[in-house]
Scaffold this motif. Structure first.
Motif, PDB file in Angstrom:
ATOM      1  N   ALA B  96       0.818  -1.214   0.000  1.00  0.00           N
ATOM      2  CA  ALA B  96       0.000   0.000   0.000  1.00  0.00           C
ATOM      3  C   ALA B  96       0.851   1.263   0.000  1.00  0.00           C
ATOM      4  O   ALA B  96       0.405   2.314  -0.428  1.00  0.00           O
ATOM      5  CB  ALA B  96      -0.948   0.007   1.193  1.00  0.00           C
ATOM      6  N   THR B 133      -2.073  -4.112  -2.571  1.00  0.00           N
ATOM      7  CA  THR B 133      -2.847  -4.155  -1.342  1.00  0.00           C
ATOM      8  C   THR B 133      -3.825  -2.994  -1.303  1.00  0.00           C
ATOM      9  O   THR B 133      -3.461  -1.866  -1.587  1.00  0.00           O
ATOM     10  CB  THR B 133      -1.890  -4.053  -0.141  1.00  0.00           C
ATOM     11  OG1 THR B 133      -0.846  -4.980  -0.330  1.00  0.00           O
ATOM     12  CG2 THR B 133      -2.613  -4.335   1.155  1.00  0.00           C
ATOM     13  N   LYS B 134      -5.075  -3.283  -0.950  1.00  0.00           N
ATOM     14  CA  LYS B 134      -6.074  -2.220  -0.822  1.00  0.00           C
ATOM     15  C   LYS B 134      -6.070  -1.743   0.628  1.00  0.00           C
ATOM     16  O   LYS B 134      -6.790  -2.249   1.475  1.00  0.00           O
ATOM     17  CB  LYS B 134      -7.457  -2.761  -1.194  1.00  0.00           C
ATOM     18  CG  LYS B 134      -8.488  -1.653  -1.361  1.00  0.00           C
ATOM     19  CD  LYS B 134      -9.884  -2.084  -0.976  1.00  0.00           C
ATOM     20  CE  LYS B 134     -10.797  -0.862  -0.864  1.00  0.00           C
ATOM     21  NZ  LYS B 134     -12.024  -1.121  -0.127  1.00  0.00           N
ATOM     22  N   GLY B 135      -5.204  -0.776   0.926  1.00  0.00           N
ATOM     23  CA  GLY B 135      -5.091  -0.306   2.306  1.00  0.00           C
ATOM     24  C   GLY B 135      -4.530  -1.416   3.164  1.00  0.00           C
ATOM     25  O   GLY B 135      -3.454  -1.933   2.890  1.00  0.00           O
TER      26      GLY B 135
ATOM     27  N   LEU C  15     -12.267   3.939   1.203  1.00  0.00           N
ATOM     28  CA  LEU C  15     -11.106   3.748   2.080  1.00  0.00           C
ATOM     29  C   LEU C  15     -10.760   5.104   2.701  1.00  0.00           C
ATOM     30  O   LEU C  15     -10.463   6.067   1.985  1.00  0.00           O
ATOM     31  CB  LEU C  15      -9.932   3.206   1.262  1.00  0.00           C
ATOM     32  CG  LEU C  15      -8.646   2.874   2.004  1.00  0.00           C
ATOM     33  CD1 LEU C  15      -8.874   1.834   3.092  1.00  0.00           C
ATOM     34  CD2 LEU C  15      -7.583   2.363   1.027  1.00  0.00           C
ATOM     35  N   ILE C  40      -7.818   3.214   7.279  1.00  0.00           N
ATOM     36  CA  ILE C  40      -6.380   3.000   7.417  1.00  0.00           C
ATOM     37  C   ILE C  40      -5.843   4.171   8.243  1.00  0.00           C
ATOM     38  O   ILE C  40      -6.294   5.304   8.093  1.00  0.00           O
ATOM     39  CB  ILE C  40      -5.647   2.841   6.075  1.00  0.00           C
ATOM     40  CG1 ILE C  40      -4.199   2.403   6.328  1.00  0.00           C
ATOM     41  CG2 ILE C  40      -5.686   4.087   5.228  1.00  0.00           C
ATOM     42  CD1 ILE C  40      -3.511   1.785   5.120  1.00  0.00           C
TER      43      ILE C  40
END
Lengths: 273, 273, 273
Positions: B96, B133-135, C15, C40
């Protein structure tokens, strides 16, 4: 009376400044709210300078100390001393690392703490200059038992006089002494040790209690200790068959939130020596 | 047997040093306590040097890494290697950001990790040098399905051999492999993804399990993974009509606290390949 | 419609990048998950630079600001502006210390915030350049009442136009205004003030709502505010006789998790002025 101590917290709603660790900080804030006070957390030097003057008490906990926060602890403690605010030290893990031991000892040398509160291994480390803390828990060889109680009280009274602070040692039996009078407290449950941060929570609550009972600090610290232990007993009675340490943590804070003066008076188990 | 793995944790009560993120740290501590071990958290270099020697295992989680804590991770990891302590890496969010990716890769180059544990996107990032990677969650295009399972196991075995670590990939299907033998685990519930930190909690628990089962690390890591997933199943069964993710989080930790060896043996859903 | 606002969050799962405080960060993450988005957390400059580009919204909360995180706030905010991402500021404790006041004011000068959200004392501090925040709570002399409501709305509309942001003031009565249209909201319960971080949670949720409703930000912010307050009402109805603030905290997040569009529409108590 303990009843007055807790009612004073709820009535006066003191604002408590916490320089504490990031592990248990949320629970510390919720416990301070639960007992009727108001929390603020800050460990940045520039910020601490101003905040300390609007607060009524300071709680210093070295649980996740680092270079920056150590500097903030010294500054905040000295400023609180100047302003006559009550200050507590929780030397988490003193004895487990040199940094924790030396930081605690230096803090005690440079700042006048109204209360120094720890487990028996941490306090022995500070009093004797070395120790055998097992991480953040007391070493079993140090633990306070009915057999070692008299001896331990003498030891703690001597240390309390030497540093001119109330010494609060928590464990299966809690001892609170100012060097002259000592409270021996038998509230609480061993299962509380399976929750992270009940000790840190108590430090926050002690600071609130003494900030709201400034002429009566020894009794206030004993009252806070009984409140925590009694909440542990009440919280346990409210547990269901599938509950574990996570629910127990919630139940204890709930019990503090609902604690009134009469319940505390009736449930407190202590003797004065 | 998995039964022995969890019972060893409860009997030996290993002390686990965590350099972890400030988002989920409290839950990590409570889960380590729930499974029978004891947690300590510290990310200050001066402190880490001493603590590492009194601990039985080290859990490095880069969830909220910063310049100071990265330095502590390298120091602690190397010291743990010298002392022969077990070490786990949870490369949260690798892929990320460049900082997360390069820090993870350098840590793996300089430290011998007994276990590297992440979601499939994070592990692909480390194995292939890049990722999507999504977050902090795995990208859906990466997810391990029954169709991609065989292929994924081959990929992970190769990577495990290359870095000489156990690779643990968690998701709907969990895969744990040392490059030779692989556990495929089907415990857990998708709703666990709606709670922050179940992955971080598992990393803490894995470290406790391997610290207490040093001759049997692959099985211990599989046992920890089944414990977490099974606790997710048991916790879900204890949910009431008005409960949501916050209560579910509590229920899962409670279920770990109450987990015994027989329940784990009966409830573990795994195959060895 | 508010119904669409919450359903868009659940459908789009934005996100959300949070630079927030370490006191309430875990609850913020769980609330963002509860409403259907994905959190995140990162406050390291090197990390923030990359993360901001994969996120859909940025939540800046100065609750435990320090020199390093302040730098990250400026960087992340400017980058988010460049990318056209929605940005929210929660100036926790502005007025309680010079660092908090000046940091907030500088952030507002250098970054275009879509929303600035605080209690009335914090917002007055920013609008007037000084204030009397009591720690992290509003001063009672500032509180918004039915009597002071009209006057307060005028004041907030003027400030909203001046800084070209939506201003969201939370308290017994919430006011959300873009300088032209104002939502006056009467959901919630006073007992929510006995839990640490309901304000921080709302900031996280507001950021999720606006990231998923980019053409409709004013309504989205009002919908998030009603969701929080209504969850406070529903959570309270689910309380048992022995429950306190710790259980209440869990119940509120649970209620957000279970909130659907129709429940929100029926339960929202607001007027548009």
């Amino acid at each position: 009376m303990f009843k007055d101590c807790i009612e004073n917290v709820r009535r006066k709603q003191p604002l408590i400044h916490n320089i504490t660790n990031y592990v248990t900080v949320n629970d510390v804030a919720n416990v301070i709210l639960a007992c009727g006070a108001s929390p603020i957390m800050s460990d940045e030097i520039e910020d601490v300078k101003d905040l300390i003057s609007i607060c009524n008490g300071l709680n210093i906990n070295i649980g996740t100390l680092n270079k920056n926060t150590i500097e903030a602890m010294f500054l905040a403690g000295k400023k609180a001393n100047e302003l006559g605010h009550k200050v507590l030290l929780d030397p988490v893990g003193a004895g487990a690392s040199r940094l924790r031991t030396t930081t605690s000892i230096q803090l005690i040398e440079e700042i006048k703490f109204d209360v120094i509160k720890g487990n028996i291994s941490e306090i022995k480390t500070l009093a004797l200059g070395n120790g055998s803390t097992k991480g953040v828990d007391a070493d079993v060889t140090d633990s306070v038992t009915e057999e070692s109680l008299d001896h331990t009280i003498i030891f703690l009274k001597e240390y309390a006089k030497r540093v001119n602070s109330i010494i609060a040692v928590t464990g299966a039996i809690d001892i609170i002494t100012d060097g002259y009078q000592s409270y021996v407290i038998r509230n609480g449950r061993t299962e509380m040790g399976k929750i992270t941060g009940t000790g840190c929570q108590l430090s926050g609550m002690m600071t609130a209690f003494m900030a709201a009972n400034q002429d009566n600090v020894l009794e206030a610290i004993a009252a806070a200790t009984c409140t925590m232990g009694l909440a542990g007993e009440i919280g346990w009675r409210n547990m269901q068959a599938t509950d574990g340490n996570a629910t127990y943590r919630t139940r204890i804070i709930d019990a503090i939130y609902r604690m009134d003066g009469d319940t505390l008076e009736r449930g407190a188990k202590y003797e004065i020596r």
